[in-house]
Design a protein around this motif. Structure first.
Motif: not given
Length: 235
Positions: A3-18
């Motif tokens: 995870i260190q220095n990674s670039v991540v795209f998360v869908t549904g990121a506004n609440r909950g698990l996201g």
């Protein structure tokens, strides 16, 4: 994958698990997190960039991917659920179609848009959020369960496809989470922050599937037994 220095795209990121994934990623040293949301806000969190995306709209998904060409980890978290009265509910087909648009086709669209980006960046990883309901279905949640079974199948095929691209594919199976989506549920629920942290740890350990709570572990273990959980999940 680290995870260190990674670039991540998360869908549904506004609440909950996201949202929990977003927070845990920053805590684990990700250099940037693209928070995929339907309606971006003015909220500013260091290291987090909100990106407008509707996973049911191919043009929206393509536009998001175009903006985020440095992504190395995709988390397909966006999902929705609804209830039916039974498997004979006259609205079941309509409700199932609504869920498949987000929970299944949305995962495919987003994955197809970002997988070439991960490959171009030397490989990376994809996390698909699944469910313990992948392997059993109660009548009122039967459309939701069907979508998760479908995404599990897609995830397993995807994993085979992307190994040569050095892209790790991790399926996360988890039961009820303590989020807005399960507000009316009285059954045991998991802390989404804990689940997000466990999943990132599993990813770093090279795992391709994680049963993140006791319920998921119980259901999965039962599949090869004489009395699998899915035959009588209410027992």
């Amino acid at each position: 994958m680290k995870i260190q220095n990674s670039v991540v795209f998360v869908t549904g990121a506004n609440r909950g698990l996201g949202l929990s994934f977003t927070q845990q990623l920053i805590a684990h040293g990700a250099s940037k997190v693209y928070a995929g949301v339907r309606n971006p806000t003015a909220t500013e969190i260091p290291g987090v960039v909100q990106i407008k995306i509707d996973v049911t709209d191919p043009a929206s998904v393509a536009a998001a991917a175009e903006q985020c060409g440095d992504t190395t980890l995709l988390i397909n978290n966006a999902g929705t659920a609804n209830l039916v009265t039974s498997t004979l509910d006259p609205n079941l087909v309509e409700k199932a179609r609504q869920l498949f648009e987000t929970n299944y086709y949305g995962v495919i669209l987003t994955t197809q848009a970002f997988a070439p980006i991960l490959a171009k960046n030397g490989g990376g990883a994809i996390i698909n959020v699944l469910s313990d309901a992948t392997w059993f279905s109660i009548p009122i949640l039967s459309p939701y369960s069907a979508t998760k079974s479908a995404v599990w199948s897609f995830t397993n095929a995807l994993r085979i496809n992307l190994r040569d691209n050095h892209t790790q594919v991790l399926g996360l199976h988890v039961g009820y989470l303590d989020t807005d989506l399960s507000k009316g549920v009285t059954l045991p629920k998991s802390d989404p922050s804990r689940i997000a942290a466990l999943t990132l740890e599993a990813l770093e350990n090279g795992q391709e599937e994680i049963m993140a709570d006791a319920q998921s572990q119980t259901v999965k273990k039962s599949l090869s037994g004489d009395h699998p959980y899915y035959l009588n999940p209410t027992a």
